[in-house]
Design a protein around this motif. Structure first.
Motif, PDB file in Angstrom:
ATOM      1  N   THR A  96      -4.830   9.556 -15.115  1.00  0.00           N
ATOM      2  CA  THR A  96      -5.469   8.692 -14.141  1.00  0.00           C
ATOM      3  C   THR A  96      -6.103   9.557 -13.060  1.00  0.00           C
ATOM      4  OG1 THR A  96      -5.111   6.774 -12.691  1.00  0.00           O
ATOM      5  CG2 THR A  96      -3.369   8.420 -12.751  1.00  0.00           C
ATOM      6  N   LYS A 124       0.830  -1.194   0.000  1.00  0.00           N
ATOM      7  CA  LYS A 124       0.000   0.000   0.000  1.00  0.00           C
ATOM      8  C   LYS A 124       0.868   1.249   0.000  1.00  0.00           C
ATOM      9  CE  LYS A 124      -3.796   0.030   2.288  1.00  0.00           C
ATOM     10  NZ  LYS A 124      -4.741   0.073   3.406  1.00  0.00           N
ATOM     11  N   TRP A 152      -3.859   5.886  -4.815  1.00  0.00           N
ATOM     12  CA  TRP A 152      -4.021   5.598  -6.233  1.00  0.00           C
ATOM     13  C   TRP A 152      -4.136   4.095  -6.421  1.00  0.00           C
ATOM     14  CZ3 TRP A 152      -0.196   3.304  -9.653  1.00  0.00           C
ATOM     15  CH2 TRP A 152      -0.583   3.274 -10.997  1.00  0.00           C
ATOM     16  N   THR A 153      -5.003   3.667  -7.286  1.00  0.00           N
ATOM     17  CA  THR A 153      -5.183   2.242  -7.591  1.00  0.00           C
ATOM     18  C   THR A 153      -4.789   2.008  -9.039  1.00  0.00           C
ATOM     19  OG1 THR A 153      -6.993   2.092  -6.003  1.00  0.00           O
ATOM     20  CG2 THR A 153      -6.801   0.323  -7.633  1.00  0.00           C
ATOM     21  N   ASP A 154      -3.880   1.062  -9.251  1.00  0.00           N
ATOM     22  CA  ASP A 154      -3.402   0.812 -10.614  1.00  0.00           C
ATOM     23  C   ASP A 154      -4.365  -0.075 -11.379  1.00  0.00           C
ATOM     24  OD1 ASP A 154      -2.960  -1.800  -9.797  1.00  0.00           O
ATOM     25  OD2 ASP A 154      -0.774  -1.583  -9.663  1.00  0.00           O
ATOM     26  N   GLN A 155      -4.039  -0.382 -12.609  1.00  0.00           N
ATOM     27  CA  GLN A 155      -4.937  -1.152 -13.459  1.00  0.00           C
ATOM     28  C   GLN A 155      -5.121  -2.574 -12.963  1.00  0.00           C
ATOM     29  OE1 GLN A 155      -3.284  -0.797 -17.416  1.00  0.00           O
ATOM     30  NE2 GLN A 155      -4.450   1.078 -17.832  1.00  0.00           N
ATOM     31  N   ALA A 156      -4.164  -3.069 -12.176  1.00  0.00           N
ATOM     32  CA  ALA A 156      -4.271  -4.415 -11.623  1.00  0.00           C
ATOM     33  C   ALA A 156      -5.100  -4.437 -10.337  1.00  0.00           C
ATOM     34  CB  ALA A 156      -2.899  -5.001 -11.356  1.00  0.00           C
ATOM     35  N   GLY A 157      -5.554  -3.271  -9.888  1.00  0.00           N
ATOM     36  CA  GLY A 157      -6.359  -3.207  -8.692  1.00  0.00           C
ATOM     37  C   GLY A 157      -5.573  -3.056  -7.409  1.00  0.00           C
ATOM     38  N   VAL A 158      -4.280  -2.827  -7.513  1.00  0.00           N
ATOM     39  CA  VAL A 158      -3.444  -2.654  -6.330  1.00  0.00           C
ATOM     40  C   VAL A 158      -3.472  -1.188  -5.908  1.00  0.00           C
ATOM     41  CG1 VAL A 158      -1.105  -2.870  -5.382  1.00  0.00           C
ATOM     42  CG2 VAL A 158      -1.957  -4.560  -7.024  1.00  0.00           C
ATOM     43  N   THR A 159      -3.760  -0.922  -4.637  1.00  0.00           N
ATOM     44  CA  THR A 159      -3.815   0.450  -4.114  1.00  0.00           C
ATOM     45  C   THR A 159      -2.512   0.805  -3.438  1.00  0.00           C
ATOM     46  OG1 THR A 159      -6.201   0.274  -3.769  1.00  0.00           O
ATOM     47  CG2 THR A 159      -5.031   1.996  -2.547  1.00  0.00           C
TER      48      THR A 159
END
Length: 470
Positions: free
Chosen positions: A419, A2, A463-470
């Motif tokens: 984004t 995180k 921020w949350t990336d395209q893979a869903g990791v925040t």
């Protein structure tokens, strides 16, 4: 994982956190903010990790390149020391070999990193520097005094032939205004290294042309930030290298140089980015406008082509356990973010740098020498992530802006397109964060916002990336 960065604004704060640091130190007066329209929106980030990338451990190099890419790094700097690859570098006599032939050199220490970085899609800045072979100096007494421009031209041609297709930009010399890399710095009390450097730069450009790479970007300078009795101050050095008088008149005997960018290392002191060196020929991160002003005057004198950019090719904030120049780990993250914002707000700056992924290992001996290396990494020497690690991925700055306002600035470094970031706040006496607003970034991840100031409020960005990791 995180990567969340949080900060606080207001007059008082209870916890010794990054929030407190930015509120107490970076939100003060004295460092004005230009309008966003004046900012360098194309600024790239240059990362240098020599221990991980230049060692013999290929697995470590592969892991490090993957880690840097996950942090949003797209540009690497590699420093190539001439003496490391040349035949018989300690000899006074020139060895019998073809100086322009890449096959005559031992690239083993550098080629794996450059080849692998290029294959991974990373852009490489290659700094070709001294110390040099002893036989390539004028008097052949040491490895830094008056390097031969003729030998350097041939060597640069060989470098360009070997790595030109994989290297994005080349640079001429590391800190040529410092005696560890180029001598003499002074002759009879007068600066001398700038004139020596100019000849080396011209030689490098000729070497690029001979290798068929005349259009390859070539950086000029790579200067150390401050002068001493042994180090020529950067602006004094650059004036001499560009044949400019103290009044910025160009000597007629010198032609205008073709320079892609002037490179500089704007290290500051323990006081951080707010430090203003008293010598006006020094340039630390807090006074980058001095270098911008210098370039404008040099262009008017026709010593440089119009529009010359600034590349900050080496920079970091020293942290503890260095007892002399190191700051706290949270303050390191705050200073690093504010420094990046200051670079962003200078229109000429096209490159900002982070020197070291991991701190240098402590050295044996007394305290004075134990931490005499660099503690500017995002990780400790043992590998633990510092607050600056998350702060590098998502730098965040909050500063008082006008009456009753707070200006928020940041970057989503891993973003490959526009984004959205979420700004959360935690007010004094509360125990739970809540969302203040959502902000859309530029196509390169930069964003800015303002909000009403509330004393004691802390800010963080998610921020949350395209893979869903925040």
């Amino acid at each position: 994982m995180k990567p969340v960065t949080s900060i606080r604004t207001g007059r008082r704060a209870a916890a010794p956190a990054l929030a407190l640091v930015l509120a107490a130190i970076l939100l003060g007066a004295g460092l004005g903010r230009p309008a966003l329209a004046d900012a360098s929106r194309t600024q790239r980030t240059l990362f240098e990790a020599p221990r991980e990338l230049l060692g013999p451990d290929q697995a470590l190099r592969t892991r490090t390149l993957a880690e840097l890419r996950s942090l949003g790094v797209r540009d690497l700097r590699i420093v190539l020391y001439w003496k490391d690859v040349a035949p018989d570098p300690g000899s006074r006599s020139v060895p019998g070999f073809h100086e322009r032939d890449p096959a005559a050199y031992d690239w083993g220490h550098y080629a794996p990193a450059i080849d692998q970085a290029a294959a991974a899609g990373l852009r490489v800045l290659l700094t070709v520097t001294g110390p040099v072979p002893r036989w390539a100096t004028a008097a052949r007494r040491d490895q830094v005094t008056r390097p031969s421009p003729q030998h350097y031209q041939r060597f640069f041609e060989a470098v360009a032939r070997r790595f030109g297709a994989e290297v994005d930009r080349f640079s001429v010399w590391n800190e040529p205004n410092h005696p560890a890399f180029l001598m003499p710095q002074f002759v009879h009390g007068h600066a001398a290294s700038g004139a020596i450097y100019r000849r080396l730069y011209v030689a490098a450009r000729r070497g690029l042309k001979a290798a068929g790479r005349s259009r390859q970007p070539l950086l000029f300078g790579e200067t150390a930030p401050r002068g001493t009795s042994h180090v020529v101050a950067p602006l004094r050095f650059l004036r001499q290298a560009l044949c400019l008088t103290s009044a910025y008149h160009r000597r007629r005997s010198c032609r205008r140089l073709s320079v892609t960018a002037v490179a500089h290392h704007p290290y500051t002191t323990k006081a951080g980015p707010s430090f203003v060196p008293p010598d006006r020929d020094d340039v630390t991160i807090g006074v980058l406008h001095r270098l911008s002003t210098f370039l404008a005057r040099a262009e008017r004198a026709r010593a440089l082509t119009p529009g010359t950019r600034i590349a900050l090719t080496e920079f970091g904030i020293q942290s503890r356990p260095d007892p002399y120049v190191g700051v706290s780990l949270t303050r390191q993250a705050a200073y690093r973010a504010r420094s990046e914002q200051l670079a962003y707000e200078q229109p000429r700056v096209d490159t900002f740098a982070q020197y070291l992924l991991r701190d240098d290992d402590p050295r044996p001996g007394p305290a004075a020498s134990r931490y005499s290396g660099f503690e500017s990494g995002l990780r400790t020497s043992a590998g633990a992530a510092k607050p600056a690690y998350a702060g590098f991925r998502l730098p965040l700055v909050a500063r008082r802006s006008g009456r009753g306002l707070v200006s928020l600035w940041g970057l989503v470094r891993p973003a490959a397109a526009a984004t959205t970031v979420t700004i959360d706040v935690l007010d004094r006496g509360e125990h739970q964060w809540h969302t203040l607003k959502h902000v859309r970034t530029s196509s390169r991840g930069w964003w800015r916002s303002r909000t009403r100031r509330t004393a004691g409020r802390r800010y963080r960005v998610r921020w949350t990336d395209q893979a869903g990791v925040t």
